[in-house]
Write an enzyme that holds these catalytic residues in place. Structure first.
Site, short mmCIF file in Angstrom:
data_model
loop_
_atom_site.label_atom_id
_atom_site.label_comp_id
_atom_site.label_asym_id
_atom_site.label_seq_id
_atom_site.Cartn_x
_atom_site.Cartn_y
_atom_site.Cartn_z
N HIS A 17 0.85 -1.20 0.00
CA HIS A 17 0.00 0.00 0.00
C HIS A 17 0.88 1.26 0.00
CE1 HIS A 17 -2.98 -2.68 2.39
NE2 HIS A 17 -3.53 -2.50 1.21
N LYS A 41 -15.50 -7.74 5.34
CA LYS A 41 -14.84 -8.77 6.15
C LYS A 41 -14.59 -8.11 7.51
CE LYS A 41 -11.95 -7.59 2.58
NZ LYS A 41 -10.71 -7.13 2.11
N ARG A 90 -2.38 -6.40 -8.06
CA ARG A 90 -1.25 -7.31 -7.85
C ARG A 90 -1.23 -8.36 -8.95
NH1 ARG A 90 -3.05 -8.39 -1.84
NH2 ARG A 90 -4.88 -8.58 -3.16
N SER A 128 -2.72 -8.04 3.23
CA SER A 128 -2.92 -7.82 4.66
C SER A 128 -3.26 -9.14 5.36
CB SER A 128 -4.05 -6.82 4.88
OG SER A 128 -3.74 -5.59 4.30
O1 PNS Z 1 -9.19 -2.97 0.78
P1 PNS Z 1 -10.49 -3.47 0.20
O2 PNS Z 1 -11.25 -4.26 1.24
O3 PNS Z 1 -10.31 -4.23 -1.09
O4 PNS Z 1 -11.37 -2.15 -0.14
C1 PNS Z 1 -12.66 -2.26 -0.66
C2 PNS Z 1 -13.38 -0.88 -0.70
C3 PNS Z 1 -13.42 -0.25 0.68
C4 PNS Z 1 -12.65 0.04 -1.65
C5 PNS Z 1 -14.85 -1.13 -1.24
O5 PNS Z 1 -15.44 -2.14 -0.49
C6 PNS Z 1 -15.73 0.11 -1.20
O6 PNS Z 1 -15.51 1.05 -1.93
N1 PNS Z 1 -16.75 0.10 -0.32
C7 PNS Z 1 -17.68 1.22 -0.16
C8 PNS Z 1 -19.09 0.87 -0.64
C9 PNS Z 1 -19.24 1.15 -2.12
O7 PNS Z 1 -19.05 2.24 -2.61
N2 PNS Z 1 -19.64 0.09 -2.89
C10 PNS Z 1 -19.89 0.19 -4.30
C11 PNS Z 1 -18.68 -0.07 -5.16
S1 PNS Z 1 -18.22 -1.75 -5.16
#
Ligand code: PNS
Length: 160
Positions: A17, A41, A90, A128
């Protein structure tokens, strides 16, 4: 003023990150690292801990700030006047999820672009979840995470 959002769970932040953030900080006037408050999660680290570790690891950047959000990412991005969502890629296995997410976000907010940073090969295997697993099983994570995370994990048995 070009503002980018780098959203994620950051549970915890890894060197992968940080590498993406270092590179994004060179391209944008401001990068907002946005920690999701309630990841799908269950998070090992509390929001305060996740934000704290990021702040400590990114203190050297003048144009990077750490914040948290809930609700839709595109609503948060609009509120912050960001033009770009940054995500790291990745391996091929990331692609499906990232593709879906980018297209869903574009459908909801056509003016916000998603920009993917290809991981450095050094971090292509890093996640992570593996960091937490290695730490829990007593392995050496010193080259995988920033100092703030190393110290946090040292003082705490992760994953119960
Ligand atoms: O590190 P991660 O868990 O892959 O991040 C995922 C994240 C937080 C970017 C994604 O879950 C998110 O944007 N959640 C907010 C809800 C949202 O906007 N959902 C619609 C798009 S999928």
């Amino acid at each position: 003023m070009k503002i980018a959002i780098y959203p994620g769970s950051f549970d915890p932040v890894t060197n992968g990150h940080v590498d993406v953030i270092d590179r994004a900080a060179k391209l944008f006037n401001k990068v907002i690292v946005a920690v999701i408050r309630n990841p799908e999660k269950r998070a090992q680290f509390s929001l305060t801990e996740r934000v704290g570790m990021l702040k400590e690891s990114l203190a050297h950047h003048k144009n990077v700030m750490v914040d948290s959000f809930d609700g839709l990412l595109v609503d948060y991005a609009r509120k912050k006047k960001a033009t770009t969502i940054i995500r790291g890629l990745r391996a091929v296995s990331d692609f499906d999820y990232e593709f879906q997410m980018a297209l869903t976000n574009r459908k909801m907010a056509p003016k916000i672009e998603t920009l993917f940073f290809m991981t450095d090969y050094k971090y292509s295997y890093l996640s992570s979840s593996f960091v937490k697993q290695i730490a829990k099983l007593g392995g050496d994570i010193s080259s995988l995470v920033p100092k703030a995370v190393r110290e946090k994990l040292k003082n705490r048995k992760v994953g119960g």
